[in-house]
Design a protein around this motif. Structure first.
Motif, PDB file in Angstrom:
ATOM      1  N   VAL A 104      24.195 103.302   9.060  1.00 24.52           N
ATOM      2  CA  VAL A 104      23.945 104.631   8.484  1.00 24.52           C
ATOM      3  C   VAL A 104      24.035 104.469   6.976  1.00 24.52           C
ATOM      4  N   ASN A 105      22.984 104.876   6.244  1.00 21.55           N
ATOM      5  CA  ASN A 105      22.959 104.640   4.813  1.00 21.55           C
ATOM      6  C   ASN A 105      22.624 105.907   4.045  1.00 21.55           C
ATOM      7  N   THR A 106      22.355 105.750   2.745  1.00 23.33           N
ATOM      8  CA  THR A 106      22.158 106.900   1.878  1.00 23.33           C
ATOM      9  C   THR A 106      20.950 107.730   2.276  1.00 23.33           C
ATOM     10  N   GLY A 107      19.923 107.102   2.843  1.00 23.44           N
ATOM     11  CA  GLY A 107      18.776 107.873   3.315  1.00 23.44           C
ATOM     12  C   GLY A 107      19.160 108.893   4.377  1.00 23.44           C
ATOM     13  N   ASP A 108      20.128 108.543   5.236  1.00 21.69           N
ATOM     14  CA  ASP A 108      20.593 109.489   6.250  1.00 21.69           C
ATOM     15  C   ASP A 108      21.358 110.649   5.621  1.00 21.69           C
ATOM     16  N   LEU A 109      22.102 110.359   4.543  1.00 24.96           N
ATOM     17  CA  LEU A 109      22.765 111.441   3.813  1.00 24.96           C
ATOM     18  C   LEU A 109      21.731 112.408   3.243  1.00 24.96           C
ATOM     19  N   MET A 110      20.667 111.871   2.619  1.00 19.89           N
ATOM     20  CA  MET A 110      19.634 112.723   2.051  1.00 19.89           C
ATOM     21  C   MET A 110      18.995 113.597   3.122  1.00 19.89           C
ATOM     22  N   HIS A 111      18.740 113.035   4.287  1.00 21.00           N
ATOM     23  CA  HIS A 111      18.115 113.806   5.366  1.00 21.00           C
ATOM     24  C   HIS A 111      19.029 114.949   5.823  1.00 21.00           C
ATOM     25  N   LEU A 112      20.303 114.654   6.026  1.00 17.75           N
ATOM     26  CA  LEU A 112      21.235 115.706   6.442  1.00 17.75           C
ATOM     27  C   LEU A 112      21.376 116.763   5.359  1.00 17.75           C
ATOM     28  N   TRP A 113      21.457 116.333   4.099  1.00 16.60           N
ATOM     29  CA  TRP A 113      21.600 117.297   3.003  1.00 16.60           C
ATOM     30  C   TRP A 113      20.394 118.239   2.955  1.00 16.60           C
ATOM     31  N   ARG A 114      19.200 117.711   3.151  1.00 16.13           N
ATOM     32  CA  ARG A 114      18.011 118.564   3.142  1.00 16.13           C
ATOM     33  C   ARG A 114      17.993 119.515   4.337  1.00 16.13           C
ATOM     34  N   HIS A 188      33.910 105.336  26.082  1.00 10.29           N
ATOM     35  CA  HIS A 188      33.617 105.104  24.676  1.00 10.29           C
ATOM     36  C   HIS A 188      34.226 103.759  24.281  1.00 10.29           C
ATOM     37  N   GLU A 189      33.552 103.078  23.384  1.00  9.66           N
ATOM     38  CA  GLU A 189      34.075 101.827  22.836  1.00  9.66           C
ATOM     39  C   GLU A 189      33.452 101.595  21.465  1.00  9.66           C
ATOM     40  N   THR A 190      34.182 100.901  20.614  1.00 14.75           N
ATOM     41  CA  THR A 190      33.705 100.582  19.279  1.00 14.75           C
ATOM     42  C   THR A 190      33.028  99.223  19.294  1.00 14.75           C
ATOM     43  N   LEU A 191      31.788  99.175  18.834  1.00 14.99           N
ATOM     44  CA  LEU A 191      31.043  97.924  18.769  1.00 14.99           C
ATOM     45  C   LEU A 191      31.114  97.280  17.389  1.00 14.99           C
ATOM     46  N   GLU A 192      31.061  98.094  16.334  1.00 18.90           N
ATOM     47  CA  GLU A 192      31.109  97.584  14.965  1.00 18.90           C
ATOM     48  C   GLU A 192      31.853  98.605  14.109  1.00 18.90           C
ATOM     49  N   GLU A 193      32.492  98.109  13.039  1.00 15.65           N
ATOM     50  CA  GLU A 193      33.110  99.015  12.075  1.00 15.65           C
ATOM     51  C   GLU A 193      33.194  98.333  10.712  1.00 15.65           C
ATOM     52  N   ASP A 194      32.979  99.125   9.680  1.00 20.10           N
ATOM     53  CA  ASP A 194      33.051  98.657   8.301  1.00 20.10           C
ATOM     54  C   ASP A 194      34.157  99.449   7.617  1.00 20.10           C
ATOM     55  N   THR A 195      35.262  98.804   7.325  1.00 20.78           N
ATOM     56  CA  THR A 195      36.417  99.510   6.754  1.00 20.78           C
ATOM     57  C   THR A 195      36.215  99.876   5.292  1.00 20.78           C
ATOM     58  N   GLU A 196      35.155  99.360   4.654  1.00 18.67           N
ATOM     59  CA  GLU A 196      34.899  99.716   3.261  1.00 18.67           C
ATOM     60  C   GLU A 196      34.163 101.047   3.141  1.00 18.67           C
ATOM     61  N   THR A 197      33.207 101.278   4.025  1.00 17.70           N
ATOM     62  CA  THR A 197      32.408 102.503   3.965  1.00 17.70           C
ATOM     63  C   THR A 197      32.728 103.481   5.090  1.00 17.70           C
ATOM     64  N   VAL A 201      29.703 101.751  14.661  1.00 18.08           N
ATOM     65  CA  VAL A 201      28.734 101.776  15.754  1.00 18.08           C
ATOM     66  C   VAL A 201      29.543 101.836  17.040  1.00 18.08           C
ATOM     67  N   VAL A 202      29.326 102.888  17.815  1.00 17.00           N
ATOM     68  CA  VAL A 202      30.097 103.109  19.036  1.00 17.00           C
ATOM     69  C   VAL A 202      29.142 103.227  20.217  1.00 17.00           C
ATOM     70  N   ARG A 203      29.666 102.991  21.389  1.00 14.40           N
ATOM     71  CA  ARG A 203      28.914 103.148  22.637  1.00 14.40           C
ATOM     72  C   ARG A 203      29.540 104.270  23.444  1.00 14.40           C
ATOM     73  N   TRP A 204      28.717 105.215  23.839  1.00 11.35           N
ATOM     74  CA  TRP A 204      29.150 106.327  24.673  1.00 11.35           C
ATOM     75  C   TRP A 204      28.423 106.282  26.020  1.00 11.35           C
ATOM     76  N   VAL A 205      29.116 106.729  27.046  1.00 10.23           N
ATOM     77  CA  VAL A 205      28.497 107.031  28.338  1.00 10.23           C
ATOM     78  C   VAL A 205      28.849 108.480  28.649  1.00 10.23           C
ATOM     79  N   ARG A 206      27.810 109.304  28.816  1.00 15.43           N
ATOM     80  CA  ARG A 206      28.017 110.732  29.046  1.00 15.43           C
ATOM     81  C   ARG A 206      27.540 111.114  30.443  1.00 15.43           C
ATOM     82  N   LYS A 207      28.254 112.072  31.020  1.00 10.22           N
ATOM     83  CA  LYS A 207      27.958 112.551  32.365  1.00 10.22           C
ATOM     84  C   LYS A 207      26.879 113.615  32.313  1.00 10.22           C
ATOM     85  N   ILE A 218      24.041 104.394  21.998  1.00 12.83           N
ATOM     86  CA  ILE A 218      24.538 103.488  20.963  1.00 12.83           C
ATOM     87  C   ILE A 218      24.413 104.255  19.648  1.00 12.83           C
ATOM     88  N   ILE A 219      25.547 104.639  19.070  1.00 17.30           N
ATOM     89  CA  ILE A 219      25.576 105.618  17.981  1.00 17.30           C
ATOM     90  C   ILE A 219      26.148 104.976  16.725  1.00 17.30           C
TER      91      ILE A 219
END
Length: 407
Positions: A104-114, A188-197, A201-207, A218-219
């Motif tokens: 998730v990067n700055t382009g996603d922030l711009m999209h949400l802000w708009r 739910h489980e964590t696949l990746e994480e960046d402690t700086e930013t 990236v998490v995995r969900w299974v929903r009913k 994969i979120i």
């Protein structure tokens, strides 16, 4: 073509070698003149980038002065804000290579802000629901884009709630299952994480209902902060390394993001003790969109009613001093930015004056290419004296190229 063949035949019928050479020189001279004219015209109509090869760009930079220094990440950090690990110096759409590699990067922030500012250029929102209870108010809208699943927008205002606690509440996957306020989340489980930013990236299974198989997500998610306003982006991200299965079925198109901000209490006393959650959500669940719209409309209020008791239980747990889960702790790692700068830059980009090029006064040298082109055409026409058709073609071509002028 026939005229050229006749000329060449006449040349080789000359009795002497010198006469033949003289005739060839007379024939070749206009061709060399035409080639020289073409070079002059090509240079006169050269594209702007060609000027950089011969130093035009360097001269322009010297006349404009030295470039302004660019803000860096180090001098833009807010030392007093410990919870914000890094800061956007200016909310720029063009991100660094390291930023672009994040899920998730700055382009996603711009999209949400708009989306929040209603500047995304999408269809109009259709009002669906408006419910009010003593402790919160809920409103919902829907719109149908030309391509893609239906999109939903909702506004939930919780009384006596801080944006920080609401942010942690929605990020805390462990509490979702523990409290069962989100009874659709099975795993739910964590696949990746960046402690700086704070990017995860998490995995969900929903009913899903009994007539549908469960769904796998994969979120990627990340939070930006502007003062006490939080922009929380969650979206589906491709991860080929995670194998697909027939059950649960993978959902690839998924977007669910919040803007969490303090607002005035609905009590009307002027206090900013309430918290608004603007949610933007859409996903392609693999079922017909019209059926999905009917299901969402029927089950929307039932799901919303479970959120408020879950939030109150979360507030009580936090007040009692229960330790934060790793998910809630990651919600504290946010990227700070100034939304006012984002608004200013977006308005500047949208300003029509920026797309209008000021017309420069025409100089007399601008007509030189036309004169050369027409002169070369006259020379060629005078050389080929075998009929009016050849002259007409040459003059027509010259007028066509000389007419538009410099581009």
């Amino acid at each position: 073509m026939a005229a050229l063949v006749d000329l060449l035949t006449g040349i080789f019928r000359q009795q002497t070698l010198g006469g033949a050479a003289l005739e060839l020189a007379v024939l070749a001279a206009p061709l060399w003149v035409a080639a020289l004219v073409g070079l002059l015209i090509g240079w006169a109509w050269r594209p702007r980038w060609a000027g950089a090869v011969v130093g035009d760009l360097a001269q322009q930079q010297e006349a404009a002065g030295p470039p302004a220094p660019q803000p860096t990440l180090a001098n833009a950090m807010a030392p007093a804000d410990v919870s914000c690990r890094n800061t956007l110096p200016r909310a720029e759409v063009v991100a660094s290579p390291e930023e672009q590699q994040l899920a998730v990067n700055t382009g996603d922030l711009m999209h949400l802000w708009r989306l929040v500012e209603e500047k995304d250029g999408g269809p109009s929102w259709i009002h669906m629901m408006d419910r009010t209870l003593p402790t919160f108010r809920y409103q919902a809208w829907r719109r149908d884009p030309p391509n893609g699943p239906p999109q939903y927008r909702s506004s939930t205002i919780f009384e006596d709630a801080s944006p920080e606690v609401v942010r942690d509440f929605f990020w805390d996957d462990e509490f979702r299952i523990k409290n069962t306020w989100d009874d659709m989340l099975l795993q739910h489980e964590t696949l990746e994480e960046d402690t700086e930013t704070g990017t995860m990236v998490v995995r969900w299974v929903r009913k899903f209902p009994f007539f549908c198989s469960d769904r796998e997500y994969i979120i990627g998610r990340r939070i930006w902060a502007s003062g006490k306003t939080f922009y929380c982006v969650t979206k589906g991200v491709p991860r080929p390394s995670v194998p697909r299965h027939s059950k649960p079925r993978r959902v690839d198109v998924y977007y669910s993001s919040w803007c969490i901000r303090p607002v005035e209490s609905i009590k009307g006393d002027g206090s900013m003790t309430a918290c608004e959650v603007l949610l933007f959500h859409h996903e392609d669940m693999g079922i017909p969109w019209e059926i999905a719209k009917l299901g969402v409309r029927q089950g929307m209020w039932g799901c919303v009613k479970r959120i408020e008791p879950g939030l109150r239980a979360y507030q009580i747990a936090r007040t009692a001093g229960e330790p934060l889960s790793k998910y809630a702790a990651m919600a504290h790692v946010t990227t700070k930015f100034n939304s006012d700068e984002l608004n200013t830059e977006d308005n500047v980009e949208a300003s029509p004056s920026n797309n209008t090029e000021v017309e420069k006064p025409k100089h007399w040298t601008g007509s030189i290419p036309k004169v050369l082109m027409i002169g070369g055409a006259v020379a060629l026409a005078c050389t080929f004296d075998h009929g009016l058709l050849t002259k007409a073609v040459i003059f027509g071509t010259a007028r066509r190229f000389a007419g538009p002028g410099r581009r």
